[in-house]
Structures are given as C-alpha cells and as structure tokens.
Design an enzyme around this catalytic site. Sequence first.
Site, short mmCIF file in Angstrom:
data_model
loop_
_atom_site.label_atom_id
_atom_site.label_comp_id
_atom_site.label_asym_id
_atom_site.label_seq_id
_atom_site.Cartn_x
_atom_site.Cartn_y
_atom_site.Cartn_z
CG HIS A 57 87.25 19.74 60.19
ND1 HIS A 57 88.52 19.85 59.67
CD2 HIS A 57 87.06 20.83 60.97
CE1 HIS A 57 89.06 20.98 60.13
NE2 HIS A 57 88.20 21.59 60.91
CG ASP A 110 87.43 25.48 67.51
OD1 ASP A 110 88.24 26.07 66.79
OD2 ASP A 110 86.59 24.68 67.08
CG HIS A 220 92.13 23.70 61.46
ND1 HIS A 220 92.46 23.08 62.63
CD2 HIS A 220 90.82 23.98 61.52
CE1 HIS A 220 91.37 23.00 63.38
NE2 HIS A 220 90.36 23.52 62.73
#
Lengths: 334, 208
Positions: A57, A110, A220
């Site tokens: 990212h 996460d 993602h």
Amino acid sequence: MKKLINDPADVVAEALVGMEAAHGDRLRIDYEHKVIYRKDAPRQGKVGLISGGGSGHEPLHGGYVGPGMLDAACCGEVFTSPVPDQLLAATTEVDGGAGVLHIVKNYTGDVMNFEMAAELAAAESAVEVRSVVVDDDVAVQDSLYTAGRRGVGTTVILEKLVGAAAESGRSLDEVAALADRVNAAGRSMGLALTSCTVPAAGKPTFELGEDEMELGIGIHGEPGRKRVPLASAREAAQLLVDPILTDLPYGTGDSVIAMVNGMGGTPLIELYLMYGEVHRLLEQAGIGIARCLVGNYITSLEMAGCSVTLVKADDEFVDLWDAPVNTPGLRWGA
Amino acid sequence: MGDTVDLDQFSDWMRRYAGVIHDNAPLLTELDSAIGDADHGSNMDRGMTAVVDALDVGEFTSPADLFKKVGMTLVSSVGGASGPLYGTFFLRFGGKLGAGPVDAEGLGVALHAGVDGIVQRGKAAVGDKTMLDAWVPAVEAYDAAASSGVGAALTAAAEAAAQGRDSATPLVAHRGRASYLGERSAGHQDPGATSTVLLLETAAETLG
C-alpha cells in the site's frame, strides 16, 4: 507476472533495504521485526504512534514515519497483516512514557493481530496502549452482517492529524479521542480499472474485462461490491462522491479535507482530471474544500483506479493538517 | 476404546499437515482469490514450514509443550486472520493436554477448548461462512463418536467438517474479508474451512 523483483519471498525485506538507503537520515529499520522507526524514537513525553498492515500500500504506512506523523510502521507480508511479535516490539520501542496509540485499519486479520499485541503488552510491560480502528469505506453496507466497514483513505489523513497532535504534546487520552473524531468524520469510496498481482500468488487476484470496472474496492486487490460498465471520468466521479455525500451526510456550508488517491497504476494526469470532477461535484453541493491531496497515498500494488476520501474538517483539523510534517510520503513546513 | 495418542503421533500430525498444506497451497490461494485476498495458501505454507523448523530444533516433553510451540509459531509467522485463529486454536488445545498420552475423551476436551478459542478470537458463528462452519460440526461429530475410540471419532469429525465446509459454500459471508463481497461471496468454497478439513483429515490419518 512482470515485476521488478528478485524473489517473491524477499520483496518486503528488500524494499526495506532500499527504504533505509533512501531515507536513513530520518528512518531506521529493524529488519528482524520488519519495523520502520522514526530515527529519534522514542521521544520522551510524546505519545507514540504506531500503525501497520500488509505491505503493498506504499507509501502507507512506512512512508508516513517521521516528525509530525508516525513513530513506527510494522510491515506485514504483501496484503497480510503484521504479526503480534512485530507490533509488540514496536510498542515497547516507541513508548516515551506517555503511552502508545495503535492505528488499525478495520480488517479481520489486522484487528486480531493488534488485539493480541495489546494483550501481550498489557501482560508483559507497563506501556499504556490505546487503539483506534479506522472504518471509513462506504462501499461496505450492512455493517451488522459483515466484518464492518474497511479502513481505507481516511487512514492517511488521520495519521497526519493525530501525528500533529501527538507532536504538540497532547496526552494519550486526547490523542485517542481525536483519532476517533477524525475516523467518525471521514468517508471513502474507491474503484478499480484493473486487478493487481500479489508477488507470491503470481497472477492477478481477479479478472476484469476491458469494458468493465470494479466499484467499491478495498485496498487488498479483493473484488469490490459491484462490477459495472466502464464509465467516463465524470460518471465515475459521481459514482464515488454520491455515496460518500449521502452517508455522513455532508451538506451546504461544510468544509472538508479532500483526497483523490491513486491505487498505484493510474497516472497523475488522470488523477488530476478526476480531482477536477470531484471539485466540481463538491462545489455543486455547496461544500468547501479546505485542503486537498492528489496522488498515490494508499495503494494496491499496480492496480489502476482511484479512491475519493472526504474528512469533514473544522478549524482544529485544518490547523493540525497545516502543522509541519517531515516523512518520505508527506512533507511540508519542515 | 482405550486407545490413546502420544507425543510422537501429535508431532507426526503436525509434520504431515505441513506437507498437506504445501501440496494444497495453490488450491487454498485460488479459493482465497475468489473471495479474499489470495494469500491463504502461501501464508499457511509459510506458517507450517516454520512449525516443522521449530519441531526439528525443539525438544518437547509433553503434548502441552509441543502445541504451545506450534501455536506461538503460527501466531508469529502466518499473519492475516489465519495466524491468530489457528494459533489460538493450538494454544488452547495444548492447554488442555497433560504430560502423558491422551484418550478419546481428553482429546475431545482439548478440541472443544481450541474451537472455543477460535470463536472468541474471531467473534464469528456457524453460518457466517468461516472456518467455524467446519470446526463446529466436527467437534459435535467427534463427541457423538468418542465412545468408539480416537480413530473413529476423528474420522467422523473430518467427515462432518467436510460437510460443513460444503454447506457453507452457497452462503453469503458475514465475517472475514469475504463479507465485503456481500451476495457475491455465495457459491464460493471458504478457504479457512478448507484448511480446517485438511487438518482434521490429517488428524484422522495420524492420530487414529
């Protein structure tokens, strides 16, 4: 797969080597834990700010480490969250006695890994840890029946605003409360024109036809909410801005920090064209743009496409935005 | 009846599972590409490879020891959601095993503790289209067959897990990354439920 890599297994580690070679004046790298630190961390008396997530990212999060933003960024494998060991090491390292805030994007992995790290920190150390979970993606509806909205573009703006607040010496309680307010004021929506290829997978995550685009993507490479016919920039801007405006809702007289973000494979000429369309739509809605960002700030490898983020901004947010920042990804006033 | 599982068999289970995961990594990643983020196979392969490395150098005196190492290794090497979920499973599973061999009843208690850990960590339930759609029917089937011995109970558990995995395929995901797809997640086989079935099938082969 056409990529400038040596071995798919070494992509993250070798990118860190380059990061330190380029920015060693401001950053240092813990290669064992794959953590990027602000060179002068820990800062005594300052709240430590840690974020982290899957790699791929960039510039998020490592590019936002430095004075005025993050103290540490924990790098997971591509599109895979970091593990508790990494997060725990960073938490202990950046604590300057004022506590540590974890900035977490709302993805199942996460959230679980940060939770386990916070549990370990509580059990093994005296560091006070708070966390904010960013969930700004309006593409995810029915939050009761899903893992909730994803954390996307607002993360960039939150890291800047909260970073400025921590730098100015605010307490952990104040910094955590500010983070919650920024998250509550931010909304995002994205679209993809192409898929992207995770190096370890070797082929695109999804197939997208020449005449199609994927609306409501995350970051993602996961497919979005809806596949729609390819539209003009004008129509695409409307598809991104409308669901954001109706969600908060924003209205006439409001002021926002606006970001048109590239997903990694869209040139700036198209991003500026899109920004023009977004600007026009906000003007029509009577919404003022206090500050803006146009560029690649939270990406999905080489995916083509863009996202729009609006954070409703009061004077405090604008002042924090304007405060000096000196990171590889954002730099002004310093 | 009366059969037990010892430390060597548990160790063998983990090594065999590492091989099975390696062989099935492309399948798991392909399933994950459809409704997730295309990393379940590579993540599990990395994690189980690390487990085998840890078994090679470690000396374990009890199943509890062994699975503590397995759990911590998975938590610290897999990442994503699978790391905390499988890691928590093995930590809780091992926590219910003593120093010596374990019988069918004791293994059942450990399985329940592991699955309870997954529920707590993942905050999901049966029908959400997650690995729990395989785990929950598996422990129920295990309980029902436990009086017939470890082998029969694990075989029943593996079969129930496979049925659970398949029954979740038409469902819309409510947890995990697949949930972001909404209706579009229906019709796809869940990668986490798939790796769970492989774990239980390997258990039936090595522990029974």
